[in-house]
Design a protein around this motif. Structure first.
Motif, PDB file in Angstrom:
ATOM      1  N   ASP A  11     -18.636  42.623  61.359  1.00 48.33           N
ATOM      2  CA  ASP A  11     -18.255  42.758  59.952  1.00 48.33           C
ATOM      3  C   ASP A  11     -18.668  44.138  59.443  1.00 48.33           C
ATOM      4  O   ASP A  11     -19.744  44.646  59.783  1.00 48.33           O
ATOM      5  CB  ASP A  11     -18.941  41.686  59.101  1.00 48.33           C
ATOM      6  CG  ASP A  11     -18.391  40.293  59.356  1.00 48.33           C
ATOM      7  OD1 ASP A  11     -17.411  40.168  60.120  1.00 48.33           O
ATOM      8  OD2 ASP A  11     -18.951  39.326  58.793  1.00 48.33           O
ATOM      9  N   LEU A  31     -23.429  40.675  54.774  1.00 51.21           N
ATOM     10  CA  LEU A  31     -22.363  40.188  55.653  1.00 51.21           C
ATOM     11  C   LEU A  31     -22.950  39.220  56.686  1.00 51.21           C
ATOM     12  O   LEU A  31     -24.136  39.286  57.011  1.00 51.21           O
ATOM     13  CB  LEU A  31     -21.681  41.359  56.356  1.00 51.21           C
ATOM     14  CG  LEU A  31     -20.997  42.387  55.444  1.00 51.21           C
ATOM     15  CD1 LEU A  31     -20.578  43.613  56.242  1.00 51.21           C
ATOM     16  CD2 LEU A  31     -19.804  41.771  54.729  1.00 51.21           C
ATOM     17  N   ASP A  33     -22.767  48.141  58.435  1.00 45.45           N
ATOM     18  CA  ASP A  33     -22.506  46.934  59.215  1.00 45.45           C
ATOM     19  C   ASP A  33     -23.382  45.787  58.714  1.00 45.45           C
ATOM     20  O   ASP A  33     -24.093  45.926  57.712  1.00 45.45           O
ATOM     21  CB  ASP A  33     -22.698  47.188  60.713  1.00 45.45           C
ATOM     22  CG  ASP A  33     -24.144  47.509  61.104  1.00 45.45           C
ATOM     23  OD1 ASP A  33     -25.070  47.264  60.299  1.00 45.45           O
ATOM     24  OD2 ASP A  33     -24.358  48.007  62.233  1.00 45.45           O
ATOM     25  N   TYR A  34     -23.344  44.652  59.412  1.00 48.17           N
ATOM     26  CA  TYR A  34     -24.032  43.455  58.932  1.00 48.17           C
ATOM     27  C   TYR A  34     -25.550  43.551  59.058  1.00 48.17           C
ATOM     28  O   TYR A  34     -26.268  42.697  58.536  1.00 48.17           O
ATOM     29  CB  TYR A  34     -23.509  42.222  59.670  1.00 48.17           C
ATOM     30  CG  TYR A  34     -24.150  41.970  61.020  1.00 48.17           C
ATOM     31  CD1 TYR A  34     -24.849  40.792  61.273  1.00 48.17           C
ATOM     32  CD2 TYR A  34     -24.059  42.912  62.045  1.00 48.17           C
ATOM     33  CE1 TYR A  34     -25.438  40.561  62.512  1.00 48.17           C
ATOM     34  CE2 TYR A  34     -24.625  42.678  63.275  1.00 48.17           C
ATOM     35  CZ  TYR A  34     -25.314  41.507  63.503  1.00 48.17           C
ATOM     36  OH  TYR A  34     -25.893  41.290  64.722  1.00 48.17           O
ATOM     37  N   LYS A  63     -14.318  44.855  52.477  1.00 48.93           N
ATOM     38  CA  LYS A  63     -15.042  44.064  53.470  1.00 48.93           C
ATOM     39  C   LYS A  63     -14.079  43.702  54.599  1.00 48.93           C
ATOM     40  O   LYS A  63     -13.110  42.977  54.373  1.00 48.93           O
ATOM     41  CB  LYS A  63     -15.610  42.789  52.839  1.00 48.93           C
ATOM     42  CG  LYS A  63     -16.645  43.029  51.761  1.00 48.93           C
ATOM     43  CD  LYS A  63     -17.146  41.714  51.182  1.00 48.93           C
ATOM     44  CE  LYS A  63     -18.103  41.929  50.029  1.00 48.93           C
ATOM     45  NZ  LYS A  63     -18.563  40.647  49.435  1.00 48.93           N
ATOM     46  N   ASP A  64     -14.377  44.217  55.778  1.00 48.15           N
ATOM     47  CA  ASP A  64     -13.572  43.908  56.958  1.00 48.15           C
ATOM     48  C   ASP A  64     -14.323  42.862  57.765  1.00 48.15           C
ATOM     49  O   ASP A  64     -15.309  43.163  58.447  1.00 48.15           O
ATOM     50  CB  ASP A  64     -13.353  45.173  57.786  1.00 48.15           C
ATOM     51  CG  ASP A  64     -12.361  44.958  58.921  1.00 48.15           C
ATOM     52  OD1 ASP A  64     -12.059  43.787  59.237  1.00 48.15           O
ATOM     53  OD2 ASP A  64     -11.905  45.953  59.509  1.00 48.15           O
ATOM     54  N   MET A  65     -13.855  41.623  57.685  1.00 51.49           N
ATOM     55  CA  MET A  65     -14.574  40.503  58.302  1.00 51.49           C
ATOM     56  C   MET A  65     -13.752  39.828  59.395  1.00 51.49           C
ATOM     57  O   MET A  65     -13.891  38.639  59.660  1.00 51.49           O
ATOM     58  CB  MET A  65     -14.972  39.489  57.222  1.00 51.49           C
ATOM     59  CG  MET A  65     -15.921  40.082  56.187  1.00 51.49           C
ATOM     60  SD  MET A  65     -16.354  38.972  54.824  1.00 51.49           S
ATOM     61  CE  MET A  65     -14.815  38.981  53.896  1.00 51.49           C
TER      62      MET A  65
END
Length: 283
Positions: free
Chosen positions: A61, A56, A81-82, A114-116
């Motif tokens: 993200d 990510l 997480d990223y 994927k929550d971006m």
């Protein structure tokens, strides 16, 4: 602490990410009091999620990897997480089976969310192909993201059932790439030590990443520490309760003096009195 390393081929077409997830898997097993069989399965999911999360781009993200194959362990879920920091839980933490494939099952799906920070998170899902977690994630990238990818993860236990080592790696190809380079990569992967041997010899992530890209001018791009980390808090839990709606909150306040909410990811318990809930209703 775990460690993530990323290496890139000279022409930029091949990326290898490798992770030493030993400490993360140990903390996971301790926190959730897992059976050895579930540790073997969920540890692989955590290792893979750390690698995938590290792909990510931005702080904030999040990536969720969820596997439900209908097996005795129930749904396996990991969130990264990223930076590859992870948290996880298993539907049945004490389940047992003769193999990871039998524990996970084959009748179900693998889901990646994927929550971006967009209006809607990206969600990809495929039917499980084997119950072998590495093979199923490899199939996900091929089918849902059209990116040729190879995954491999493993966990080594000591004689007492403790976690001796846990590692994983991913090789991803971004076309166009020459046939010669592909052949070199295929030869490298065939010659690389089995994941069980890597675990026994305690190979560092740098060694694994550069071995995959040998003869391709591979260089380490970056490396950093990652850990098992749950960011739950009383404030976040209040938000979850508020999302139930005022009627449900009022019902909880009337039915019991104390409402207890347990975090699935770290088992921390948050207690809310009737007064707490009534105050939330007024806010």
């Amino acid at each position: 602490m775990g460690k993530i390393v990323r290496a890139l081929s000279e022409d930029g077409s091949m990326l290898c990410s490798a992770v030493d997830s030993t400490d993360m898997v140990r903390e996971m097993a301790r926190m959730h009091d897992l059976s050895q069989a579930v540790t073997a399965a969920l540890g692989r999911v955590v290792t893979a999620a750390a690698i995938m999360g590290a792909m990510l781009k931005y702080e904030g993200d999040l990536l969720t990897l969820r596997i439900n194959g209908g097996g005795p362990c129930g749904t396996l879920t990991a969130v990264a997480d990223y930076r590859g920091n992870v948290k996880c839980y298993a539907g049945n933490p004490k389940a047992d089976a003769a193999s990871v494939e039998e524990l996970v099952g084959r009748d179900g799906s693998l889901t990646v969310i994927k929550d971006m920070g967009l209006k809607e998170p990206y969600c990809g899902q495929i039917p499980l192909v084997s119950g072998n977690i590495a093979q199923d994630i490899t199939a996900y990238y091929s089918n849902s993201e059209q990116l040729p990818t190879v995954f491999n993860m493993g966990i080594l236990f000591d004689e007492c059932g403790g976690i001796k080592a846990a590692v994983g790696y991913m090789v991803q190809i971004v076309p166009p790439v020459s046939e010669k380079s592909l052949q070199v990569l295929e030869d490298n992967l065939a010659k690389m030590d089995k994941i069980s041997d890597m675990l026994k010899q305690k190979f560092e992530p740098e060694h694994i990443a550069l071995a995959a890209l040998a003869g391709l001018g591979g260089e380490v791009l970056d490396s950093w520490d990652a850990q098992y980390f749950c960011n739950c808090s009383r404030e976040r839990t209040e938000g979850i309760l508020m999302s139930l709606g005022k009627s449900e909150l009022k019902k909880l306040a009337e039915e019991q003096e104390i409402t207890e909410v347990c975090c699935h990811f770290c088992n921390k318990k948050y207690k809310f009195s009737t007064e707490d809930l009534l105050k939330m209703l007024k806010d």
